[in-house]
Design a protein around this motif. Structure first.
Motif, PDB file in Angstrom:
ATOM      1  N   UNK A 133      54.184  54.350  58.167  1.00  0.00           N
ATOM      2  CA  UNK A 133      53.093  53.774  58.957  1.00  0.00           C
ATOM      3  C   UNK A 133      52.876  54.571  60.240  1.00  0.00           C
ATOM      4  N   UNK A 134      53.970  54.959  60.884  1.00  0.00           N
ATOM      5  CA  UNK A 134      53.881  55.673  62.168  1.00  0.00           C
ATOM      6  C   UNK A 134      53.102  56.977  62.032  1.00  0.00           C
ATOM      7  N   UNK A 135      53.391  57.747  60.991  1.00  0.00           N
ATOM      8  CA  UNK A 135      52.681  59.018  60.788  1.00  0.00           C
ATOM      9  C   UNK A 135      51.201  58.774  60.522  1.00  0.00           C
ATOM     10  N   UNK A 136      50.890  57.744  59.749  1.00  0.00           N
ATOM     11  CA  UNK A 136      49.485  57.422  59.455  1.00  0.00           C
ATOM     12  C   UNK A 136      48.736  57.047  60.733  1.00  0.00           C
ATOM     13  N   UNK A 137      49.391  56.321  61.619  1.00  0.00           N
ATOM     14  CA  UNK A 137      48.767  55.927  62.880  1.00  0.00           C
ATOM     15  C   UNK A 137      48.446  57.153  63.728  1.00  0.00           C
ATOM     16  N   UNK A 138      49.376  58.075  63.836  1.00  0.00           N
ATOM     17  CA  UNK A 138      49.147  59.279  64.641  1.00  0.00           C
ATOM     18  C   UNK A 138      48.097  60.179  63.992  1.00  0.00           C
ATOM     19  N   UNK A 139      48.127  60.286  62.656  1.00  0.00           N
ATOM     20  CA  UNK A 139      47.105  61.097  61.972  1.00  0.00           C
ATOM     21  C   UNK A 139      45.700  60.593  62.284  1.00  0.00           C
ATOM     22  N   UNK A 140      45.515  59.280  62.224  1.00  0.00           N
ATOM     23  CA  UNK A 140      44.184  58.717  62.447  1.00  0.00           C
ATOM     24  C   UNK A 140      43.866  58.571  63.936  1.00  0.00           C
ATOM     25  N   UNK A 141      44.851  58.219  64.741  1.00  0.00           N
ATOM     26  CA  UNK A 141      44.612  57.951  66.158  1.00  0.00           C
ATOM     27  C   UNK A 141      44.694  59.158  67.065  1.00  0.00           C
ATOM     28  N   UNK A 142      45.353  60.210  66.593  1.00  0.00           N
ATOM     29  CA  UNK A 142      45.441  61.437  67.378  1.00  0.00           C
ATOM     30  C   UNK A 142      46.785  61.644  68.047  1.00  0.00           C
ATOM     31  N   UNK A 143      47.001  62.870  68.437  1.00  0.00           N
ATOM     32  CA  UNK A 143      48.259  63.320  69.051  1.00  0.00           C
ATOM     33  C   UNK A 143      48.580  62.560  70.341  1.00  0.00           C
ATOM     34  N   UNK A 144      47.568  62.017  71.002  1.00  0.00           N
ATOM     35  CA  UNK A 144      47.784  61.296  72.256  1.00  0.00           C
ATOM     36  C   UNK A 144      48.789  60.150  72.070  1.00  0.00           C
ATOM     37  N   UNK A 145      48.787  59.538  70.887  1.00  0.00           N
ATOM     38  CA  UNK A 145      49.719  58.427  70.637  1.00  0.00           C
ATOM     39  C   UNK A 145      51.158  58.943  70.651  1.00  0.00           C
ATOM     40  N   UNK A 146      51.407  60.079  70.010  1.00  0.00           N
ATOM     41  CA  UNK A 146      52.754  60.654  70.040  1.00  0.00           C
ATOM     42  C   UNK A 146      53.104  61.127  71.446  1.00  0.00           C
ATOM     43  N   UNK A 147      52.150  61.739  72.135  1.00  0.00           N
ATOM     44  CA  UNK A 147      52.411  62.205  73.504  1.00  0.00           C
ATOM     45  C   UNK A 147      52.793  61.041  74.419  1.00  0.00           C
ATOM     46  N   UNK A 148      52.066  59.937  74.341  1.00  0.00           N
ATOM     47  CA  UNK A 148      52.397  58.763  75.162  1.00  0.00           C
ATOM     48  C   UNK A 148      53.739  58.168  74.745  1.00  0.00           C
ATOM     49  N   UNK A 149      54.043  58.202  73.451  1.00  0.00           N
ATOM     50  CA  UNK A 149      55.324  57.686  72.958  1.00  0.00           C
ATOM     51  C   UNK A 149      56.495  58.501  73.471  1.00  0.00           C
ATOM     52  N   UNK A 150      56.297  59.816  73.588  1.00  0.00           N
ATOM     53  CA  UNK A 150      57.369  60.688  74.065  1.00  0.00           C
ATOM     54  C   UNK A 150      57.835  60.308  75.469  1.00  0.00           C
ATOM     55  N   UNK A 151      56.960  59.699  76.246  1.00  0.00           N
ATOM     56  CA  UNK A 151      57.313  59.290  77.607  1.00  0.00           C
ATOM     57  C   UNK A 151      58.295  58.114  77.626  1.00  0.00           C
ATOM     58  N   UNK A 152      58.411  57.408  76.505  1.00  0.00           N
ATOM     59  CA  UNK A 152      59.249  56.206  76.465  1.00  0.00           C
ATOM     60  C   UNK A 152      60.732  56.510  76.460  1.00  0.00           C
ATOM     61  N   UNK A 153      61.105  57.615  75.849  1.00  0.00           N
ATOM     62  CA  UNK A 153      62.527  57.851  75.650  1.00  0.00           C
ATOM     63  C   UNK A 153      63.024  56.980  74.519  1.00  0.00           C
ATOM     64  N   UNK A 154      64.148  56.332  74.697  1.00  0.00           N
ATOM     65  CA  UNK A 154      64.793  55.510  73.666  1.00  0.00           C
ATOM     66  C   UNK A 154      64.357  54.046  73.804  1.00  0.00           C
ATOM     67  N   UNK A 155      63.984  53.419  72.693  1.00  0.00           N
ATOM     68  CA  UNK A 155      63.609  51.998  72.661  1.00  0.00           C
ATOM     69  C   UNK A 155      64.576  51.299  71.705  1.00  0.00           C
ATOM     70  N   UNK A 156      65.371  50.355  72.185  1.00  0.00           N
ATOM     71  CA  UNK A 156      66.342  49.671  71.324  1.00  0.00           C
ATOM     72  C   UNK A 156      65.674  48.838  70.222  1.00  0.00           C
TER      73      UNK A 156
END
Length: 180
Positions: free
Chosen positions: A43-66
């Motif tokens: 699901x995650x890859x499909x979301x980024x494919x359709x929504x764009x790289x910005x979603x992964x870029x913003x996610x990278x700022x999170x670091x680790x999420x338990x």
């Protein structure tokens, strides 16, 4: 989207739909995420494919999420304004039920904090994480139902489960139709 079944909860509604989560026209969609928010598969890859790289870029700022917690990003090019990245448990985790319930509850709280009226969920953890589909459906449906009943004046008035395979759809349909 193909409506499978729905259930009114006061002024809100829970729906089971067959379709593509990334095409949901809800205020937020929930991503079944891993703790590092690396969206390389499912699901995650499909979301980024359709929504764009910005979603992964913003996610990278999170670091680790338990496990059991969430992180929110924009929806990028998706119809949804937000993606709520919910980190679910892996199958076999003795605390898996509680972690999955927490991820769903935190997703709904994140939507409420942002004043969102609608949210769409996948079957969190039931894919590559190996959580049993029937147990996943029971936990997600019960948690959403309890949340909506406990927040009758909250902004969330529509909670969708957007699924694609027949087995998962059957599990969620059965969980919703048998819920009290």
């Amino acid at each position: 989207m193909n409506l499978i079944t729905s259930k009114p909860i006061g002024r809100a509604v829970i729906r089971v739909l067959q379709g593509d989560l990334t095409l949901s026209e809800t205020d937020a969609i929930v991503n079944a995420a891993n703790s590092y928010l690396k969206h390389g598969g499912g699901v995650a890859a499909a979301i980024v494919r359709r929504g764009g790289r910005v979603i992964q870029d913003e996610s990278d700022a999170a670091g680790f999420v338990p496990e059991g917690q969430v992180y929110v990003t924009s929806g990028g090019a998706l119809s949804a304004k937000y993606v709520i990245h919910a980190v679910g448990p892996r199958g076999g985790d003795p605390l898996g039920d509680q972690k999955l319930e927490s991820a769903v509850r935190e997703s709904l709280q994140a939507a409420e904090e942002r004043g969102l009226g609608s949210i769409a969920f996948p079957a969190i953890s039931s894919g590559i994480f190996g959580f049993p589909k029937d147990r996943c459906a029971q936990i997600l449906v019960c948690t959403v139902l309890q949340y909506l009943e406990g927040h009758p004046q909250g902004p969330v008035v529509q909670a969708d489960f957007v699924l694609f395979d027949d087995e998962t759809i059957r599990c969620f349909r059965d969980a919703l139709t048998s819920s009290q």
